[in-house]
Design a protein around this motif. Structure first.
Motif, mmCIF file in Angstrom:
data_model
loop_
_atom_site.group_PDB
_atom_site.id
_atom_site.type_symbol
_atom_site.label_atom_id
_atom_site.label_comp_id
_atom_site.label_asym_id
_atom_site.label_seq_id
_atom_site.Cartn_x
_atom_site.Cartn_y
_atom_site.Cartn_z
ATOM 1 N N ASP A 1 0.837 -1.208 0.000
ATOM 2 C CA ASP A 1 0.000 0.000 0.000
ATOM 3 C C ASP A 1 0.868 1.253 0.000
ATOM 4 O O ASP A 1 0.568 2.228 -0.691
ATOM 5 C CB ASP A 1 -0.910 0.012 1.229
ATOM 6 C CG ASP A 1 -1.982 -1.064 1.148
ATOM 7 O OD1 ASP A 1 -2.244 -1.531 0.025
ATOM 8 O OD2 ASP A 1 -2.535 -1.438 2.192
ATOM 9 N N GLU A 2 1.945 1.209 0.759
ATOM 10 C CA GLU A 2 2.867 2.360 0.779
ATOM 11 C C GLU A 2 3.415 2.644 -0.612
ATOM 12 O O GLU A 2 3.438 3.785 -1.056
ATOM 13 C CB GLU A 2 4.043 2.066 1.711
ATOM 14 C CG GLU A 2 3.780 2.303 3.171
ATOM 15 C CD GLU A 2 4.984 1.941 4.026
ATOM 16 O OE1 GLU A 2 4.893 2.104 5.232
ATOM 17 O OE2 GLU A 2 6.019 1.477 3.485
ATOM 18 N N GLU B 1 2.103 1.850 -3.405
ATOM 19 C CA GLU B 1 1.030 2.333 -4.272
ATOM 20 C C GLU B 1 0.697 3.789 -3.960
ATOM 21 O O GLU B 1 0.417 4.571 -4.861
ATOM 22 C CB GLU B 1 -0.207 1.452 -4.118
ATOM 23 C CG GLU B 1 -0.058 0.125 -4.821
ATOM 24 C CD GLU B 1 -1.359 -0.309 -5.458
ATOM 25 O OE1 GLU B 1 -1.647 0.166 -6.564
ATOM 26 O OE2 GLU B 1 -2.081 -1.096 -4.832
ATOM 27 N N ASN B 2 0.735 4.147 -2.668
ATOM 28 C CA ASN B 2 0.485 5.546 -2.310
ATOM 29 C C ASN B 2 1.488 6.465 -2.978
ATOM 30 O O ASN B 2 1.162 7.575 -3.378
ATOM 31 C CB ASN B 2 0.591 5.729 -0.787
ATOM 32 C CG ASN B 2 -0.661 5.250 -0.102
ATOM 33 O OD1 ASN B 2 -1.690 5.116 -0.744
ATOM 34 N ND2 ASN B 2 -0.564 4.984 1.185
ATOM 35 N N ASN C 1 -1.009 6.730 -8.227
ATOM 36 C CA ASN C 1 -1.694 7.915 -8.720
ATOM 37 C C ASN C 1 -0.776 9.125 -8.797
ATOM 38 O O ASN C 1 -1.241 10.250 -8.934
ATOM 39 C CB ASN C 1 -2.898 8.229 -7.831
ATOM 40 C CG ASN C 1 -3.978 7.191 -8.026
ATOM 41 O OD1 ASN C 1 -4.284 6.823 -9.158
ATOM 42 N ND2 ASN C 1 -4.523 6.680 -6.934
ATOM 43 N N ASN C 2 0.500 8.867 -8.718
ATOM 44 C CA ASN C 2 1.466 9.956 -8.790
ATOM 45 C C ASN C 2 1.483 10.518 -10.214
ATOM 46 O O ASN C 2 1.752 9.789 -11.165
ATOM 47 C CB ASN C 2 2.831 9.367 -8.418
ATOM 48 C CG ASN C 2 3.940 10.372 -8.439
ATOM 49 O OD1 ASN C 2 3.857 11.363 -9.146
ATOM 50 N ND2 ASN C 2 4.966 10.118 -7.671
#
Lengths: 412, 170
Positions: free
Chosen positions: A205-206, A208-209, A213-214
């Protein structure tokens, strides 16, 4: 010409028949790229023909890491050759071991016991996670996401510590051998593994964060390096390259080996066929690997971790003190080794980079006649030329990065 | 085993022999008919070309002796039926040439360059048959069995003029 240039960034419209002059009627520029370039994941040299910043031709020059592994294996005994298999694709040594072990086992007509198969699955999935971590760290580093490298290497290091715990070696483990595995997992290994599968989904998740969506990451990867599913099959691409193009081809699912059919997991597949799709595929594979690890941990069978065959594997240490026969077997194995019946066999596994195959020919002696590795990177690198034609030179970095070629694997 | 379910390729005109080795199905094909056979197999559904390579059977203890010194191996896969097929071609020592398969299967291009590089088998019709792994000025073909292990001159070493292993001793 100008319209072709516009769409060329998508990767597909400019063909090889492009005129040999550049956009303004001048000469094309040929530049040398590498072999010592940080973005090539090793020593890859590319001779690139440029029209301004557009790529009109790429000629990969490989062989800088050629170490003659296939030749060396012909001079080693069957059980010694395991050590060499670790070293060609140095990011997925367990898969290399497994392909070789499966090939030799099929020639010998033996099958590893259930516990060994489960341990193999656990180690291979851990290896897949560590390989994808290094891939994600380095290829995002090349595209400017510097901090990713630190996060990914943190998890990779946890996996390497587990490698060390189970085999005594962090990278080139030689853990999987014909007939089984090197050693049983220790109590501490199970604790580390339980801790790891607990924490890893949060780490994904980190990642992906930071990336999914970067906007910068998306601008650098969405629509770049397009590969259609027909071209992927035609060019022999495997692994996330073919799954990112929409073909759910994963050997773990389609042609299962080592008991993969017992685990419930999904094949990560994306349909866009660009660098971003290949990234998403690997992110999904992180999660699926954790799923497999959880199931394998919960369902690991008891029993031996090696086949009970004294002609193939050395006897346990304590038997040597009481049994003359054990000493003889031990002596024979470490002086002459075992012989494998004549024949040839091809065994393939799904490595983090795609289909890693091992073709073994035996002439009935105690050394292989020929070992050939079907290296996923070697085949995927041929698709690079096709994917990068017509794109900008800066996008080539993204394309090389998401193809995830390991030059040790390419050159062997 | 499901592998023996269909055997349509036995009818190809260039097929000399067929069999199974450790569960892998294979056919042997005449050297001049290899490209044609591969094209027919591709049309039959073997879309995926896994790899091609060679085996050097010099002084093999296997009996009956192989008909020629070199053997070319083409491994194909049918993605829909999930079947694999190995195609073998025998290549004599004194005339190490075979027709190229790179026109049929794209990945064969690099594999044939590698086979030329390491075994010295030439491929007729290949557009770019140059060395791929070894340096351009290399002499010899390292994966031939008569090429010694450690037989290369080591640059920048004190005894860089001598062979590590004399070729006749290897």
């Amino acid at each position: 010409m100008s319209t072709e240039t516009e769409t060329g960034v998508q990767g597909m419209t400019i063909t090889r028949e492009a005129p040999p002059t550049d956009h303004f009627g001048g000469e094309l520029l040929t530049v040398n790229f590498g072999p010592q370039h940080p973005s090539t994941h090793g020593v890859l040299r590319l001779i690139v023909t440029l029209d301004g910043e557009l790529i009109r031709g790429i000629r990969p020059v490989i062989g800088y890491l050629h170490t003659g592994i296939e030749k060396q294996m012909e001079a080693l005994r069957w059980q010694q050759a395991v050590v060499v298999t670790d070293r060609h694709d140095y990011l997925s040594p367990l898969h290399n071991n497994l392909a070789y072990a499966l090939a030799v086992e099929r020639l010998l007509g033996v099958e590893a016991p259930p516990r060994a198969q489960a341990l193999r699955v656990i180690m291979c999935e851990l290896n897949r996670i560590s390989s994808h971590c290094l891939w994600l760290g380095t290829s995002s580093l090349e595209l400017g996401a510097m901090s990713m490298f630190m996060y990914c290497l943190r998890e990779r290091d946890t996996v390497l510590a587990m490698n060390e715990e189970i085999s005594g070696y962090r990278m080139h483990t030689s853990y999987i051998r014909p007939g089984g595995v090197m050693a049983d997992a220790t109590e501490r290994f199970w604790e580390m593994l339980a801790d790891f599968v607990e924490k890893m989904p949060g780490h994904v998740d980190e990642y992906e964060n930071l990336l999914t969506n970067n906007p910068i990451w998306r601008r650098r990867t969405v629509g770049i390096g397009y590969l259609s599913v027909e071209d992927a099959i035609r060019l022999g691409a495997t692994g996330p390259m073919i799954r990112g193009s929409g073909k759910p081809w994963d050997l773990r699912k389609t042609m299962p080996y080592s008991g993969y059919e017992k685990y419930d997991f999904e094949v990560a597949v994306e349909s866009a066929g660009d660098c971003y799709a290949r990234y998403l595929c690997r992110i999904k594979e992180f999660r699926e690997s954790v799923r497999i690890l959880k199931q394998a941990m919960a369902s690991i069978p008891d029993g031996p971790f090696n086949v009970d065959d004294r002609k193939l594997l050395p006897p346990p240490r304590e038997e040597l003190e009481t049994s003359m026969e054990a000493v003889i077997h031990h002596f024979k194995l470490f002086t002459e080794g075992y012989s494998v019946p004549p024949g040839d066999v091809y065994a393939a596994v799904e490595s983090p980079r795609g289909e890693h195959g091992c073709y073994v020919v035996s002439d009935g002696t105690h050394k292989p006649r020929r070992v050939k590795f079907r290296a996923a990177s070697f085949v995927n690198l041929q698709a690079l030329e096709f994917m990068a034609l017509g794109s900008m030179i800066a996008d080539m970095i993204a394309i090389i990065g998401t193809a995830d070629t390991v030059l040790g694997d390419v050159d062997r | 085993m499901s592998k023996a379910r269909t055997r349509p390729h036995a009818s190809h005109e260039h097929v000399l022999d067929e069999g199974v080795s450790a569960g892998d199905r294979w056919i042997t094909v005449k050297r001049e008919g290899i490209a044609e056979t591969l094209r027919a197999l591709q049309a039959e559904g073997y879309q995926s070309f896994l790899f091609m390579s060679a085996v050097d059977h010099l002084a093999t203890p296997v009996r009956p002796e192989p008909p020629e010194r070199f053997e070319l191996i083409y491994q194909l896969r049918n993605l829909e039926a999930r079947e694999e097929l190995r195609v073998r071609v025998w290549v004599p020592e004194d005339d190490p040439v075979a027709p190229t398969a790179s026109e049929v299967y794209a990945p064969a291009g690099w594999d044939e360059r590698e086979t030329w590089d390491l075994f010295g088998i030439r491929f007729d019709g290949h557009k770019d048959l140059v060395r791929i792994l070894m340096p351009d000025d290399w002499e010899g073909h390292p994966l031939r069995r008569d090429f010694p292990v450690g037989g290369e001159v080591v640059d920048f070493s004190e005894d860089h003029e001598v062979w590590q292993t004399a070729p006749e001793k290897a």
